[in-house]
Design an enzyme around this catalytic site. Structure first.
Site, PDB file in Angstrom:
ATOM      1  CD  GLU A 189      -2.551  -1.206  -0.133  1.00 47.38           C
ATOM      2  OE1 GLU A 189      -3.243  -0.091  -0.697  1.00 47.38           O
ATOM      3  OE2 GLU A 189      -2.838  -2.219  -0.668  1.00 47.38           O
ATOM      4  CD1 TRP A 192      -1.410  -0.112  -4.066  1.00 48.00           C
ATOM      5  CD2 TRP A 192      -1.596   0.834  -5.670  1.00 48.00           C
ATOM      6  NE1 TRP A 192      -1.913  -1.020  -5.020  1.00 48.00           N
ATOM      7  CE2 TRP A 192      -2.091  -0.385  -6.103  1.00 48.00           C
ATOM      8  CE3 TRP A 192      -1.929   1.903  -7.051  1.00 48.00           C
ATOM      9  CZ2 TRP A 192      -2.674  -0.799  -7.197  1.00 48.00           C
ATOM     10  CZ3 TRP A 192      -2.784   1.408  -7.777  1.00 48.00           C
ATOM     11  CH2 TRP A 192      -2.933   0.175  -8.115  1.00 48.00           C
ATOM     12  CD1 TRP A 242     -18.724  12.993 -17.231  1.00 47.43           C
ATOM     13  CD2 TRP A 242     -19.196  11.090 -16.278  1.00 47.43           C
ATOM     14  NE1 TRP A 242     -17.369  12.373 -17.180  1.00 47.43           N
ATOM     15  CE2 TRP A 242     -17.810  11.189 -16.486  1.00 47.43           C
ATOM     16  CE3 TRP A 242     -19.736  10.020 -15.650  1.00 47.43           C
ATOM     17  CZ2 TRP A 242     -16.791   9.991 -16.235  1.00 47.43           C
ATOM     18  CZ3 TRP A 242     -18.778   8.835 -15.520  1.00 47.43           C
ATOM     19  CH2 TRP A 242     -17.323   8.996 -15.684  1.00 47.43           C
ATOM     20  CG  ASN A 302      -8.614   1.347  -0.131  1.00 46.53           C
ATOM     21  OD1 ASN A 302      -8.327   2.339  -0.772  1.00 46.53           O
ATOM     22  ND2 ASN A 302      -8.119   0.318  -0.325  1.00 46.53           N
ATOM     23  CD1 TRP A 340     -13.866  10.761 -13.979  1.00 46.26           C
ATOM     24  CD2 TRP A 340     -12.465  11.788 -12.630  1.00 46.26           C
ATOM     25  NE1 TRP A 340     -12.786  11.210 -14.666  1.00 46.26           N
ATOM     26  CE2 TRP A 340     -11.817  11.810 -13.788  1.00 46.26           C
ATOM     27  CE3 TRP A 340     -11.755  12.217 -11.417  1.00 46.26           C
ATOM     28  CZ2 TRP A 340     -10.582  12.361 -14.211  1.00 46.26           C
ATOM     29  CZ3 TRP A 340     -10.578  12.949 -11.678  1.00 46.26           C
ATOM     30  CH2 TRP A 340      -9.905  12.998 -13.105  1.00 46.26           C
ATOM     31  CD1 TRP A 366     -11.739  10.468  -5.907  1.00 45.95           C
ATOM     32  CD2 TRP A 366     -13.499   9.916  -6.622  1.00 45.95           C
ATOM     33  NE1 TRP A 366     -12.693  10.564  -4.986  1.00 45.95           N
ATOM     34  CE2 TRP A 366     -13.899  10.116  -5.465  1.00 45.95           C
ATOM     35  CE3 TRP A 366     -14.773   9.510  -7.744  1.00 45.95           C
ATOM     36  CZ2 TRP A 366     -15.119  10.177  -4.942  1.00 45.95           C
ATOM     37  CZ3 TRP A 366     -15.859   9.290  -7.110  1.00 45.95           C
ATOM     38  CH2 TRP A 366     -15.972   9.592  -5.943  1.00 45.95           C
TER      39      TRP A 366
HETATM   40  P1  FAD Z   1      -3.829   1.778   5.411  1.00 41.57           P
HETATM   41  O1  FAD Z   1      -4.337   0.534   4.903  1.00 41.57           O
HETATM   42  O2  FAD Z   1      -3.303   1.619   7.107  1.00 41.57           O
HETATM   43  O3  FAD Z   1      -2.479   2.001   4.555  1.00 41.57           O
HETATM   44  C1  FAD Z   1      -1.362   2.514   4.758  1.00 41.57           C
HETATM   45  C2  FAD Z   1      -1.022   3.663   4.235  1.00 41.57           C
HETATM   46  O4  FAD Z   1      -0.690   3.484   2.825  1.00 41.57           O
HETATM   47  C3  FAD Z   1      -1.940   4.933   4.077  1.00 41.57           C
HETATM   48  O5  FAD Z   1      -2.101   5.922   5.263  1.00 41.57           O
HETATM   49  C4  FAD Z   1      -1.502   5.610   2.895  1.00 41.57           C
HETATM   50  O6  FAD Z   1      -0.541   6.624   2.992  1.00 41.57           O
HETATM   51  C5  FAD Z   1      -1.222   4.265   1.980  1.00 41.57           C
HETATM   52  N1  FAD Z   1      -2.147   3.852   0.964  1.00 41.57           N
HETATM   53  C6  FAD Z   1      -3.032   2.888   1.288  1.00 41.57           C
HETATM   54  N2  FAD Z   1      -3.879   2.642   0.196  1.00 41.57           N
HETATM   55  C7  FAD Z   1      -3.389   3.377  -0.814  1.00 41.57           C
HETATM   56  C8  FAD Z   1      -4.059   3.503  -1.964  1.00 41.57           C
HETATM   57  N3  FAD Z   1      -4.826   3.053  -2.510  1.00 41.57           N
HETATM   58  N4  FAD Z   1      -3.432   4.725  -2.706  1.00 41.57           N
HETATM   59  C9  FAD Z   1      -2.274   5.396  -2.169  1.00 41.57           C
HETATM   60  N5  FAD Z   1      -1.964   5.264  -0.890  1.00 41.57           N
HETATM   61  C10 FAD Z   1      -2.546   4.281  -0.127  1.00 41.57           C
HETATM   62  N6  FAD Z   1      -5.276   8.197   0.459  1.00 41.57           N
HETATM   63  C11 FAD Z   1      -4.868   9.325   0.916  1.00 41.57           C
HETATM   64  O7  FAD Z   1      -3.744   9.317   1.821  1.00 41.57           O
HETATM   65  N7  FAD Z   1      -5.334  10.614   0.560  1.00 41.57           N
HETATM   66  C12 FAD Z   1      -6.582  10.587  -0.164  1.00 41.57           C
HETATM   67  O8  FAD Z   1      -6.974  11.692  -0.656  1.00 41.57           O
HETATM   68  C13 FAD Z   1      -7.195   9.472  -0.639  1.00 41.57           C
HETATM   69  N8  FAD Z   1      -8.149   9.347  -1.419  1.00 41.57           N
HETATM   70  C14 FAD Z   1      -8.649   8.240  -1.840  1.00 41.57           C
HETATM   71  C15 FAD Z   1      -9.820   8.361  -2.891  1.00 41.57           C
HETATM   72  C16 FAD Z   1     -10.290   7.082  -3.161  1.00 41.57           C
HETATM   73  C17 FAD Z   1     -11.535   7.134  -4.331  1.00 41.57           C
HETATM   74  C18 FAD Z   1      -9.627   5.909  -2.958  1.00 41.57           C
HETATM   75  C19 FAD Z   1     -10.220   4.678  -3.431  1.00 41.57           C
HETATM   76  C20 FAD Z   1      -8.730   5.858  -2.084  1.00 41.57           C
HETATM   77  C21 FAD Z   1      -8.154   7.170  -1.713  1.00 41.57           C
HETATM   78  N9  FAD Z   1      -7.082   6.989  -0.997  1.00 41.57           N
HETATM   79  C22 FAD Z   1      -6.325   8.091  -0.368  1.00 41.57           C
HETATM   80  C23 FAD Z   1      -6.104   6.004  -0.376  1.00 41.57           C
HETATM   81  C24 FAD Z   1      -6.400   4.979   0.676  1.00 41.57           C
HETATM   82  O9  FAD Z   1      -8.089   4.846   0.719  1.00 41.57           O
HETATM   83  C25 FAD Z   1      -6.052   5.496   2.208  1.00 41.57           C
HETATM   84  O10 FAD Z   1      -4.965   5.772   1.839  1.00 41.57           O
HETATM   85  C26 FAD Z   1      -6.423   4.818   3.193  1.00 41.57           C
HETATM   86  O11 FAD Z   1      -7.756   4.543   3.168  1.00 41.57           O
HETATM   87  C27 FAD Z   1      -6.110   5.420   4.450  1.00 41.57           C
HETATM   88  O12 FAD Z   1      -6.399   4.841   5.622  1.00 41.57           O
HETATM   89  P2  FAD Z   1      -5.330   3.912   6.475  1.00 41.57           P
HETATM   90  O13 FAD Z   1      -3.983   5.182   6.930  1.00 41.57           O
HETATM   91  O14 FAD Z   1      -5.916   3.328   7.474  1.00 41.57           O
HETATM   92  O15 FAD Z   1      -4.580   3.143   5.317  1.00 41.57           O
END
Ligand code: FAD
Length: 432
Positions: free
Chosen positions: A258, A261, A289, A324, A342, A365
Site C-alpha cells: 500500500e 501505491w 455523464w 479504503n 468522477w 477516483w
Molecule cells: P492503511 O491501509 O493503513 O495504509 C497505510 C498507508 O498506505 C495509508 O495511510 C496511505 O498513506 C497508503 N495507502 C493505502 N492505500 C493506498 C492507495 N490505494 N493509494 C495510495 N496510498 C495508499 N489516500 C490518501 O492518503 N489521501 C486521499 O486523498 C485518498 N483518497 C482516496 C480516494 C479514493 C477514491 C480511493 C479509492 C482511495 C483514496 N486514498 C487516499 C487511498 C486509501 O483509501 C487511503 O490511503 C487509506 O484508506 C487510508 O487509511 P489508512 O491510513 O488506515 O490506510
C-alpha cells in the site's frame, strides 16, 4: 550580519528524519525555520468547521513548541507566500532556503514564482524530494520512461528498495546548537485563519505495531479496526514514510504494498500532471455523464438507499476519514451507477478528508471511474449489495454509522449496470 539558512516547512511537519533539516545542519550556518498558512490554498476552502486545517494547525503548534524548547522558534505566517517571502528576503541575509518538492500544479507554480525571487536576491535553494521513498524519476522502465501500470512499477520499486534501502536522516543531533536563538513569536490564532476548529477523531500519528500482524486479512474489512489510519500523518509528514516503510518491510508485505501505491500515485502526478485536470486515458474524456445534481447531493449526504454506500458517506462526513474499501465502492457507485463525473466526487472527497492528498485521491477516483492508469476495467462494476455482504458480513459497519435504509434506492443495480456499460462503450468505441 552573518547570513543564515532557512528551512521552509510545508508538508514534512516533523523534526526527526527530516531531510531539509539534515541538509541545513550540514551547511554550518545558523538555521531559521518557518511555516506559512497559504491564503491561496485556504481561500478555496469553505468557511466553518475545518478538520484538515485543524489537524495542520495542531501539528504546526507542536513543532513550534519543539523549536521553542531548543531556544529558537518556528516562525508562522499567514498570507500569500510570494508576498511573505519578499518581506523575509528584505529582513534576513539568507544564504540558502531548503524545502521539500510538491508535485501538485499549484505548488509547482508557486515555487517557480518564489524561486525567481530567490534568484534575483542571490539566494540558493536546497530542494529535496522527501515526501516519497524514491524520487519519481528513479523508478523507471529500463528504457527510462515512466511506468503507468502498478505491478511492474512495484517490482522495480522493490528491486531498488532491496539494493538501496532508504536510511533515516539524522536531523536532530546538534540541531539545538545550530538554530538561530530567537524570542518567542505569536502564532496566528486559529480563528484568524477563517475557520472553526474541528476534532479529527480518526487520524492516528502513532504506529500501532499490532496492525501489521493481521493487516493482510483485515485490510478490506470496514467493520473492524484493521488498518493503520496513518494517512493524515503521512500526508502532512508528521510521520516519516521511511520509518514506516522499513517497519512494514520487516512485518507486513501487504502493508508495504500500500505504501508503494502511495509512491506510485505521486510518480504518476509528477510525470503526467494532466491527471489533475482530466482523465489519464484521453478516450474517457468523451463519457456523457448524466451529472444529476439531486442524485449527487443524495450521494454526498449518504442517502442513496444502498446501506454500505450510505454508511461510508456518513463515516466520511462525520469523521473526515473513510475506509479504503468503502472509498472504492462509493467512488464506483457515483461514477458508474449514477454516471456522475468522477471530478465531482474527487472534489467532494477533497473537501472532507483529513488525509486529502491530490495524487492518491485523484488516483483513487480515476481508478474507480476506469479512466486512470491501471484502473479497474470499465466493464467491472461493483455490486454494492454483494460488496456489503462480503465486507460487512454481520452488518456492524452499517449499524455503527446508524444508516436508516431508504426503501427506494436511487437507481436499481441491474438497470444502472447496463446503462453504465452502454454509456462507456459509446464513449470508448463510438457505438452501443
Ligand atoms: P492503511 O491501509 O493503513 O495504509 C497505510 C498507508 O498506505 C495509508 O495511510 C496511505 O498513506 C497508503 N495507502 C493505502 N492505500 C493506498 C492507495 N490505494 N493509494 C495510495 N496510498 C495508499 N489516500 C490518501 O492518503 N489521501 C486521499 O486523498 C485518498 N483518497 C482516496 C480516494 C479514493 C477514491 C480511493 C479509492 C482511495 C483514496 N486514498 C487516499 C487511498 C486509501 O483509501 C487511503 O490511503 C487509506 O484508506 C487510508 O487509511 P489508512 O491510513 O488506515 O490506510
Amino acid at each position: 550580519m552573518d547570513s543564515i539558512n532557512i528551512v521552509w516547512f510545508r508538508r514534512n511537519l516533523r523534526i526527526s528524519d527530516n531531510q531539509c533539516l539534515y541538509r541545513a545542519l550540514r551547511a554550518t550556518k545558523k538555521i531559521v525555520c518557518l511555516f506559512i498558512f497559504d491564503t491561496s490554498i485556504l481561500s478555496k476552502l469553505q468557511p466553518g468547521p475545518e478538520r484538515r486545517v485543524s489537524f495542520i494547525y495542531d501539528a504546526v503548534e507542536r513543532l513550534k513548541r519543539e523549536f521553542r524548547a531548543m531556544g529558537s522558534e518556528l516562525l508562522v505566517y499567514h498570507g500569500n507566500p510570494a508576498v511573505i517571502w519578499q518581506r523575509i528576503v528584505a529582513e534576513y541575509a539568507i544564504d540558502t532556503v531548503f524545502y521539500d518538492v510538491d508535485y501538485e500544479k499549484y505548488s509547482v507554480q508557486r515555487d517557480a514564482e518564489i524561486e525567481l525571487l530567490f534568484d534575483s536576491a542571490g539566494i540558493r535553494t536546497g530542494v529535496v524530494h522527501d515526501h516519497v521513498i524514491f524520487h519519481p524519476e528513479t523508478v523507471n522502465k529500463d528504457d527510462g520512461s515512466p511506468y503507468s501500470v502498478f505491478t511492474p512499477y512495484s517490482r522495480k520499486w522493490m528491486q531498488r528498495f532491496v539494493e538501496r534501502p532508504p536510511s533515516e536522516f539524522d536531523s536532530e543531533t546538534g540541531l539545538a546548537g545550530s538554530l538561530l536563538p530567537m524570542q518567542a513569536m505569536p502564532m496566528p490564532s486559529f480563528e484568524s485563519l477563517g475557520f472553526e476548529y474541528c476534532e479529527y477523531a480518526t487520524a492516528e500519528s502513532a504506529i500501532r505495531l499490532e496492525i501489521f500482524d493481521n493487516y493482510h486479512q483485515l485490510r478490506d474489512r470496514p467493520d473492524v479496526d484493521g488498518t493503520s489510519r496513518l494517512s493524515a500523518a503521512l500526508r502532512f509528514g508528521i510521520l516519516s514514510p521511511r520509518k514506516l516503510v522499513m517497519l512494514a518491510s520487516q512485518r507486513s508485505p501487504a502493508f508495504l504494498n500500500e505504501l508503494i501505491w502511495r509512491d506510485f500515485y505521486q510518480m504518476i502526478l509528477f510525470h503526467f500532471p494532466h491527471v489533475e485536470q482530466g482523465p489519464f486515458k484521453p478516450a474517457y474524456a468523451s463519457i456523457e455523464w448524466i451529472n444529476n445534481e439531486f442524485h449527487f447531493e443524495r450521494w454526498c449526504r449518504g442517502e442513496t438507499g444502498y446501506p454500505l454506500v450510505d454508511a461510508a458517506m456518513h463515516q466520511l462526513n462525520e469523521t473526515g476519514w473513510m475506509h479504503n474499501r468503502c472509498r472504492m465502492i462509493t467512488a464506483s457507485f457515483l461514477c458508474k451507477h449514477l454516471l456522475t463525473d468522477w471530478r465531482w466526487g474527487e472534489a467532494y472527497f477533497a473537501s472532507k478528508l483529513t488525509d486529502f492528498e491530490t495524487a492518491s485521491n485523484n488516483g483513487g477516483w480515476q481508478w474507480a471511474a476506469g479512466s486512470g492508469c491501471d484502473a479497474v476495467p470499465y466493464f467491472r462494476i461493483f455490486n454494492p449489495e454483494l460488496q456489503r455482504k462480503k465486507f460487512d458480513p454481520i452488518g456492524n459497519y452499517v449499524k455503527q454509522w446508524n444508516v436508516k435504509t431508504h426503501t427506494t434506492p436511487l437507481v436499481e443495480h441491474e438497470f444502472a449496470r447496463r446503462r453504465c456499460l452502454e454509456t462507456y462503450k459509446k464513449a470508448l468505441y463510438g457505438s452501443q
